[in-house]
Design a protein around this motif. Structure first.
Motif, PDB file in Angstrom:
ATOM      1  N   LEU A 190       0.823  -1.212   0.000  1.00 16.64           N
ATOM      2  CA  LEU A 190       0.000   0.000   0.000  1.00 16.64           C
ATOM      3  C   LEU A 190       0.859   1.265   0.000  1.00 16.64           C
ATOM      4  O   LEU A 190       0.507   2.259  -0.647  1.00 16.64           O
ATOM      5  CB  LEU A 190      -0.956  -0.006   1.189  1.00 16.64           C
ATOM      6  CG  LEU A 190      -2.044  -1.088   1.143  1.00 16.64           C
ATOM      7  CD1 LEU A 190      -2.936  -1.009   2.377  1.00 16.64           C
ATOM      8  CD2 LEU A 190      -2.887  -0.969  -0.126  1.00 16.64           C
ATOM      9  N   GLN A 191       1.973   1.238   0.703  1.00 10.37           N
ATOM     10  CA  GLN A 191       2.861   2.401   0.691  1.00 10.37           C
ATOM     11  C   GLN A 191       3.477   2.606  -0.690  1.00 10.37           C
ATOM     12  O   GLN A 191       3.618   3.738  -1.166  1.00 10.37           O
ATOM     13  CB  GLN A 191       3.962   2.232   1.746  1.00 10.37           C
ATOM     14  CG  GLN A 191       3.472   2.280   3.186  1.00 10.37           C
ATOM     15  CD  GLN A 191       2.936   3.641   3.582  1.00 10.37           C
ATOM     16  OE1 GLN A 191       3.338   4.657   3.021  1.00 10.37           O
ATOM     17  NE2 GLN A 191       2.026   3.661   4.547  1.00 10.37           N
ATOM     18  N   VAL A 192       3.828   1.506  -1.341  1.00  9.89           N
ATOM     19  CA  VAL A 192       4.428   1.604  -2.674  1.00  9.89           C
ATOM     20  C   VAL A 192       3.434   2.151  -3.691  1.00  9.89           C
ATOM     21  O   VAL A 192       3.767   3.036  -4.496  1.00  9.89           O
ATOM     22  CB  VAL A 192       4.977   0.232  -3.125  1.00  9.89           C
ATOM     23  CG1 VAL A 192       5.305   0.242  -4.614  1.00  9.89           C
ATOM     24  CG2 VAL A 192       6.222  -0.124  -2.325  1.00  9.89           C
ATOM     25  N   VAL A 193       2.191   1.650  -3.684  1.00  7.11           N
ATOM     26  CA  VAL A 193       1.220   2.144  -4.665  1.00  7.11           C
ATOM     27  C   VAL A 193       0.827   3.587  -4.359  1.00  7.11           C
ATOM     28  O   VAL A 193       0.497   4.357  -5.269  1.00  7.11           O
ATOM     29  CB  VAL A 193      -0.021   1.225  -4.758  1.00  7.11           C
ATOM     30  CG1 VAL A 193       0.379  -0.175  -5.207  1.00  7.11           C
ATOM     31  CG2 VAL A 193      -0.810   1.175  -3.461  1.00  7.11           C
ATOM     32  N   HIS A 194       0.869   3.964  -3.077  1.00  6.64           N
ATOM     33  CA  HIS A 194       0.622   5.357  -2.698  1.00  6.64           C
ATOM     34  C   HIS A 194       1.708   6.256  -3.285  1.00  6.64           C
ATOM     35  O   HIS A 194       1.412   7.283  -3.919  1.00  6.64           O
ATOM     36  CB  HIS A 194       0.582   5.465  -1.171  1.00  6.64           C
ATOM     37  CG  HIS A 194       0.400   6.863  -0.656  1.00  6.64           C
ATOM     38  ND1 HIS A 194       1.465   7.724  -0.443  1.00  6.64           N
ATOM     39  CD2 HIS A 194      -0.716   7.552  -0.303  1.00  6.64           C
ATOM     40  CE1 HIS A 194       1.007   8.872   0.020  1.00  6.64           C
ATOM     41  NE2 HIS A 194      -0.309   8.796   0.109  1.00  6.64           N
ATOM     42  N   ARG A 195       2.969   5.879  -3.122  1.00  5.70           N
ATOM     43  CA  ARG A 195       4.069   6.686  -3.673  1.00  5.70           C
ATOM     44  C   ARG A 195       4.027   6.713  -5.199  1.00  5.70           C
ATOM     45  O   ARG A 195       4.335   7.738  -5.821  1.00  5.70           O
ATOM     46  CB  ARG A 195       5.414   6.138  -3.194  1.00  5.70           C
ATOM     47  CG  ARG A 195       5.687   6.373  -1.720  1.00  5.70           C
ATOM     48  CD  ARG A 195       7.163   6.150  -1.393  1.00  5.70           C
ATOM     49  NE  ARG A 195       7.602   4.791  -1.691  1.00  5.70           N
ATOM     50  CZ  ARG A 195       7.556   3.792  -0.829  1.00  5.70           C
ATOM     51  NH1 ARG A 195       7.058   3.994   0.395  1.00  5.70           N
ATOM     52  NH2 ARG A 195       7.983   2.587  -1.164  1.00  5.70           N
ATOM     53  N   SER A 196       3.642   5.594  -5.788  1.00  9.51           N
ATOM     54  CA  SER A 196       3.528   5.545  -7.242  1.00  9.51           C
ATOM     55  C   SER A 196       2.472   6.533  -7.740  1.00  9.51           C
ATOM     56  O   SER A 196       2.664   7.213  -8.758  1.00  9.51           O
ATOM     57  CB  SER A 196       3.170   4.124  -7.688  1.00  9.51           C
ATOM     58  OG  SER A 196       2.956   4.069  -9.084  1.00  9.51           O
ATOM     59  N   ALA A 197       1.360   6.629  -7.017  1.00  8.78           N
ATOM     60  CA  ALA A 197       0.302   7.579  -7.393  1.00  8.78           C
ATOM     61  C   ALA A 197       0.800   9.014  -7.296  1.00  8.78           C
ATOM     62  O   ALA A 197       0.416   9.872  -8.107  1.00  8.78           O
ATOM     63  CB  ALA A 197      -0.920   7.374  -6.503  1.00  8.78           C
ATOM     64  N   CYS A 198       1.657   9.286  -6.321  1.00  6.89           N
ATOM     65  CA  CYS A 198       2.169  10.648  -6.145  1.00  6.89           C
ATOM     66  C   CYS A 198       2.982  11.109  -7.346  1.00  6.89           C
ATOM     67  O   CYS A 198       3.145  12.314  -7.554  1.00  6.89           O
ATOM     68  CB  CYS A 198       3.011  10.730  -4.873  1.00  6.89           C
ATOM     69  SG  CYS A 198       2.058  10.523  -3.344  1.00  6.89           S
ATOM     70  N   ARG A 199       3.496  10.188  -8.134  1.00  9.37           N
ATOM     71  CA  ARG A 199       4.263  10.546  -9.319  1.00  9.37           C
ATOM     72  C   ARG A 199       3.367  10.787 -10.530  1.00  9.37           C
ATOM     73  O   ARG A 199       3.852  11.253 -11.575  1.00  9.37           O
ATOM     74  CB  ARG A 199       5.284   9.459  -9.635  1.00  9.37           C
ATOM     75  CG  ARG A 199       6.381   9.331  -8.584  1.00  9.37           C
ATOM     76  CD  ARG A 199       7.534   8.465  -9.075  1.00  9.37           C
ATOM     77  NE  ARG A 199       7.155   7.055  -9.162  1.00  9.37           N
ATOM     78  CZ  ARG A 199       7.320   6.181  -8.169  1.00  9.37           C
ATOM     79  NH1 ARG A 199       7.835   6.585  -7.007  1.00  9.37           N
ATOM     80  NH2 ARG A 199       6.978   4.919  -8.319  1.00  9.37           N
TER      81      ARG A 199
END
Length: 229
Positions: A190-199
């Motif tokens: 979930l943290q990884v997909v959250h950071r991916s969305a931020c890009r």
């Protein structure tokens, strides 16, 4: 010399006025606000080049979608240059009208962020995404009463809320239960997909932002700068 300057300014003035009237080259045509509940009214006009390019980008990516008519729903709620996503490889529940740039960012996030992260971290493919929706004519949650709150990006079909993911092995990963899960792999995913969305999106909000987002990730393409929480 002064005569030449005056003549030059006189010739330039109509172009300056035109730029002011049409928003300095902006594509988006926004009508004057109408009272909420007085719509919908279908808007007519040519599709802006930026929207045409976005449609082409989706088609080139193999996305099946349906362009939607521009509509004014009153109260500032507008659906301009929007699409209905039909098939981009991962079924997603609850999606309605989405402005094309937001849909393009979402598809990219799913294909290049969510999918690889699930396979690498959780060892299974995502076969379904659970959404809490895209377009809805309302104010921002937590900012006064429904009638007084600042218009949400959802009211412009410019936002998506994601509640969870279903994996091929049968597991369901929800934001509400998984964000602070005792399973480190779920937390990492979930943290990884959250950071991916931020890009990809201009604004990304999750459970660490405020109580209103305890059970979902909010993505939108509004605002003047990037905000990721």
């Amino acid at each position: 010399m002064h005569l030449v300057s005056r003549r030059f300014f006189a010739l330039l003035l109509p172009f300056l006025l035109t730029a002011c009237i049409f928003g300095g080259g902006r594509e988006e045509r926004r009508p004057a606000p109408r009272p909420r509940g007085s719509g919908p009214v279908t808007l007519t006009g040519q599709t802006p080049p930026g929207t045409q390019q976005c449609f082409a980008d989706l088609s080139r990516a193999g996305v099946r979608f349906s362009p939607l008519p521009d509509r004014d729903y009153g109260g500032g709620c507008l659906v301009l240059g929007a699409v209905q996503l039909l098939d981009f490889g991962t079924p997603t529940a609850g999606l309605k009208a989405i402005r094309c740039p937001t849909a393009r960012a979402f598809v990219g996030w799913v294909q290049y962020g969510v999918g690889p992260a699930a396979r690498q971290i959780l060892g299974s493919d995502v076969v379904r995404i659970e959404s809490y929706g895209s377009y809805v004519c309302r104010g921002i949650v937590g900012q006064g009463s429904a009638g007084s709150a600042k218009l949400s990006q959802h009211g412009l079909a410019n936002a998506i809320d994601i509640g969870g993911f279903v994996l091929a092995d049968g597991r369901r990963i929800s934001i509400e239960q998984g964000w602070r899960s005792g399973d480190p792999a779920v937390q990492q995913f979930l943290q990884v997909v959250h950071r991916s969305a931020c890009r990809r999106f201009k604004t990304v909000l999750g459970p660490d932002y405020n109580a209103a987002h305890y059970n979902h990730l909010h993505f939108d393409m509004g605002g003047r700068g990037d905000f990721c929480r």
